[in-house]
Design a protein around this motif. Sequence first.
Motif, short mmCIF file in Angstrom:
data_model
loop_
_atom_site.label_atom_id
_atom_site.label_comp_id
_atom_site.label_asym_id
_atom_site.label_seq_id
_atom_site.Cartn_x
_atom_site.Cartn_y
_atom_site.Cartn_z
N ALA A 243 0.84 -1.20 0.00
CA ALA A 243 0.00 0.00 0.00
C ALA A 243 0.88 1.25 0.00
CB ALA A 243 -0.92 0.00 1.22
N ARG A 244 0.33 2.29 -0.55
CA ARG A 244 1.06 3.55 -0.61
C ARG A 244 1.31 4.10 0.79
NH1 ARG A 244 3.40 4.48 -5.57
NH2 ARG A 244 1.99 3.75 -7.22
N VAL A 245 2.51 4.52 1.04
CA VAL A 245 2.86 5.11 2.33
C VAL A 245 3.42 6.50 2.07
CG1 VAL A 245 3.28 2.91 3.46
CG2 VAL A 245 5.14 4.05 2.26
N SER A 246 3.33 7.31 3.08
CA SER A 246 3.82 8.68 2.94
C SER A 246 5.35 8.69 2.98
CB SER A 246 3.27 9.53 4.08
OG SER A 246 3.65 9.00 5.33
N ALA A 247 5.93 9.30 2.00
CA ALA A 247 7.38 9.45 1.92
C ALA A 247 7.68 10.82 1.33
CB ALA A 247 7.99 8.35 1.05
N PRO A 248 8.76 11.43 1.75
CA PRO A 248 9.07 12.76 1.22
C PRO A 248 9.47 12.70 -0.24
CG PRO A 248 10.87 11.95 2.58
CD PRO A 248 9.75 10.97 2.74
N GLY A 249 9.17 13.76 -0.97
CA GLY A 249 9.56 13.86 -2.36
C GLY A 249 10.94 14.46 -2.49
N PRO A 250 11.55 14.29 -3.66
CA PRO A 250 12.90 14.84 -3.84
C PRO A 250 12.98 16.35 -3.64
CG PRO A 250 12.36 13.29 -5.59
CD PRO A 250 11.09 13.55 -4.83
N GLN A 251 11.89 17.09 -3.95
CA GLN A 251 11.92 18.54 -3.84
C GLN A 251 11.41 19.04 -2.49
OE1 GLN A 251 13.50 19.97 -6.21
NE2 GLN A 251 13.53 18.10 -7.47
N ASP A 252 11.05 18.15 -1.57
CA ASP A 252 10.59 18.58 -0.26
C ASP A 252 11.76 19.10 0.57
OD1 ASP A 252 8.10 17.84 -1.01
OD2 ASP A 252 8.09 15.93 0.10
N PRO A 253 11.47 19.87 1.60
CA PRO A 253 12.55 20.33 2.48
C PRO A 253 13.29 19.16 3.10
CG PRO A 253 10.54 21.57 2.89
CD PRO A 253 10.17 20.44 1.97
N PRO A 254 14.57 19.30 3.42
CA PRO A 254 15.35 18.19 3.99
C PRO A 254 14.71 17.68 5.27
CG PRO A 254 16.80 19.98 3.30
CD PRO A 254 15.40 20.51 3.19
N ALA A 255 14.78 16.37 5.46
CA ALA A 255 14.23 15.74 6.66
C ALA A 255 15.09 16.08 7.87
CB ALA A 255 14.15 14.23 6.48
N ALA A 256 14.46 16.19 9.01
CA ALA A 256 15.17 16.56 10.22
C ALA A 256 16.04 15.42 10.70
CB ALA A 256 14.16 16.95 11.31
N PRO A 257 17.18 15.72 11.35
CA PRO A 257 18.03 14.65 11.89
C PRO A 257 17.28 13.84 12.94
CG PRO A 257 19.22 16.74 11.79
CD PRO A 257 17.77 17.06 11.50
N GLY A 258 17.56 12.55 12.95
CA GLY A 258 16.91 11.66 13.90
C GLY A 258 15.62 11.06 13.40
N ARG A 375 24.62 7.32 5.95
CA ARG A 375 24.37 7.40 7.38
C ARG A 375 24.34 8.85 7.86
NH1 ARG A 375 25.32 3.67 11.33
NH2 ARG A 375 26.59 2.43 9.88
N GLY A 376 25.31 9.63 7.50
CA GLY A 376 25.38 11.01 7.98
C GLY A 376 24.65 12.00 7.09
N ALA A 377 24.16 11.56 5.92
CA ALA A 377 23.46 12.47 5.00
C ALA A 377 21.95 12.29 5.06
CB ALA A 377 23.96 12.27 3.57
N GLY A 378 21.48 11.10 5.36
CA GLY A 378 20.05 10.86 5.43
C GLY A 378 19.52 10.23 4.15
N ALA A 379 18.47 9.42 4.30
CA ALA A 379 17.87 8.76 3.15
C ALA A 379 17.22 9.76 2.19
CB ALA A 379 16.84 7.73 3.61
N HIS A 380 16.73 10.89 2.73
CA HIS A 380 16.10 11.88 1.86
C HIS A 380 17.12 12.49 0.91
CE1 HIS A 380 13.73 15.87 1.38
NE2 HIS A 380 13.44 15.02 0.42
N HIS A 381 18.36 12.61 1.36
CA HIS A 381 19.40 13.15 0.49
C HIS A 381 19.66 12.19 -0.67
CE1 HIS A 381 22.71 15.82 -0.52
NE2 HIS A 381 23.51 14.74 -0.66
N VAL A 382 19.51 10.89 -0.44
CA VAL A 382 19.67 9.93 -1.54
C VAL A 382 18.58 10.13 -2.57
CG1 VAL A 382 19.73 7.47 -2.11
CG2 VAL A 382 20.79 8.28 0.00
N LEU A 383 17.35 10.40 -2.13
CA LEU A 383 16.26 10.65 -3.08
C LEU A 383 16.56 11.87 -3.94
CD1 LEU A 383 13.10 10.00 -0.85
CD2 LEU A 383 14.28 8.41 -2.39
N ARG A 384 17.11 12.90 -3.35
CA ARG A 384 17.39 14.13 -4.11
C ARG A 384 18.50 13.91 -5.13
NH1 ARG A 384 17.83 19.04 0.10
NH2 ARG A 384 17.79 20.14 -1.91
N VAL A 385 19.54 13.15 -4.73
CA VAL A 385 20.65 12.90 -5.66
C VAL A 385 20.20 11.95 -6.78
CG1 VAL A 385 22.96 11.91 -5.87
CG2 VAL A 385 22.39 13.37 -3.91
N ALA A 386 19.43 10.91 -6.43
CA ALA A 386 19.00 9.94 -7.43
C ALA A 386 18.00 10.55 -8.41
CB ALA A 386 18.39 8.72 -6.75
N ALA A 387 17.21 11.53 -7.96
CA ALA A 387 16.24 12.16 -8.86
C ALA A 387 16.94 12.86 -10.00
CB ALA A 387 15.37 13.14 -8.08
#
Length: 414
Positions: A243-258, A375-387
């Motif tokens: 099922a669809r789950v909420s996940a940030p988009g590549p253009q969303d603001p960076p996710a907070a640490p933690g 680890r130190g960049a966050g999974a959201h940063h991977v989405l932005r680079v891969a986009a």
Amino acid sequence: MSDGQGHYAGAGGQGTGPQPAPYPQGGPYAGPNPYSQADPYSQANPYAQGTPQPQANPYAQGNSYGHPRPAAAPSAAPSFDGPFPGPRPRRNRAAVLLQFTLQWIYAPLWIAALVALFAILLWSGASGPSGPDSDSWLKVNRTFLPPRRLKAELTGRPEDWERYVAPILERRIRTAEAEHAAGAGEVGADLGRTMGVKLAVRLYRGLGAAGVVRLAERYGWQGVPAGGDLGRVRLSRRFPAPARVSAPGPQDPPAAPGTPWGPRPARFALLLPFMFVLQFAYVPVCGALSLLAFWVKHPEPDYWDRWGARWTVGPRAFWAEFSGSAAAWDRHVRRIVARETRRGNGQGSGRGNSQGDGRSAEAPRRIRVNLATYRGAGAHHVLRVAAEQGFLLDPAYLPEPEFCVRLHRPGPAA
């Protein structure tokens, strides 16, 4: 009794008609009187010869003495019940007992010979002689006959075979379902994933593939037609897309640490140099132990990736993790994403014909980036680079940003 005129009651005299039945219809002898006909010889001749009709073979089920004929010996080819073969012919009892007796001698010698062979190849540095294409000669457990299977082989009863194979089938099905939950499986066009399980014929010889399929249907699995392959039975189960789950988009603001999509807590910086040096010793030891303990199965297909992210330090990620620099993490993430993209394009991770730009004409490209990379960049940063390379979050998997990020690049059709 005579009536004085030479006639007898109940027998009828000359020229008289048929007499009524001497017994009433409601008596204990109720039924048609066989002597009530005027001429007992006017009935059809029971011995009349009519037109001969084709008769069934009188010796098909019994002989002339009324005893059933012995059943024909089973042929070497197994019987088929629809698309799944039935029970295979039983093995010779003497051969089964001989195998069970000798295995306690040749199995340890076989294992010792394999260990010696690998030691010689390791120390000599030679590739060694080329062996057969199959690796079955390396797996001595395939020729080992457990006591529970010995009983089934000797009796040949389907219930004994079912008691033997049922726990094995359940264990393999549970393992496959756990692997599916961890991300394994073949992705279909509808983003559902299919898992498969195979059992060798030695595990269900007296039960037949049809019996194994019947047991698997209790767990929601179906059998795959053998297609002439009588050496194993194949089972499969198709799991729908998550099922669809909420996940940030590549253009969303960076996710907070933690947070799950933000940077993960960094490991102790002073401990990293010791881990970096010692991992060259304990990583091979752990790998050797896992090979020796081949009976220990990890349900997660990415078990060692998760273990490595926790207990190892990559040479290229060392400075980024040691310094905690955002720029160093960005360079490391971009380098790994570019490498995985090249691998996907070169190896054809998607199915279908490859086009000139490296993309698949039928299926999307799929890559995976592990936690040790971001680890130190966050999974959201991977989405932005891969986009930037045309990759999006793969909808065929549940997101697990705390372990990995799975990406896909849709083909031209999408």
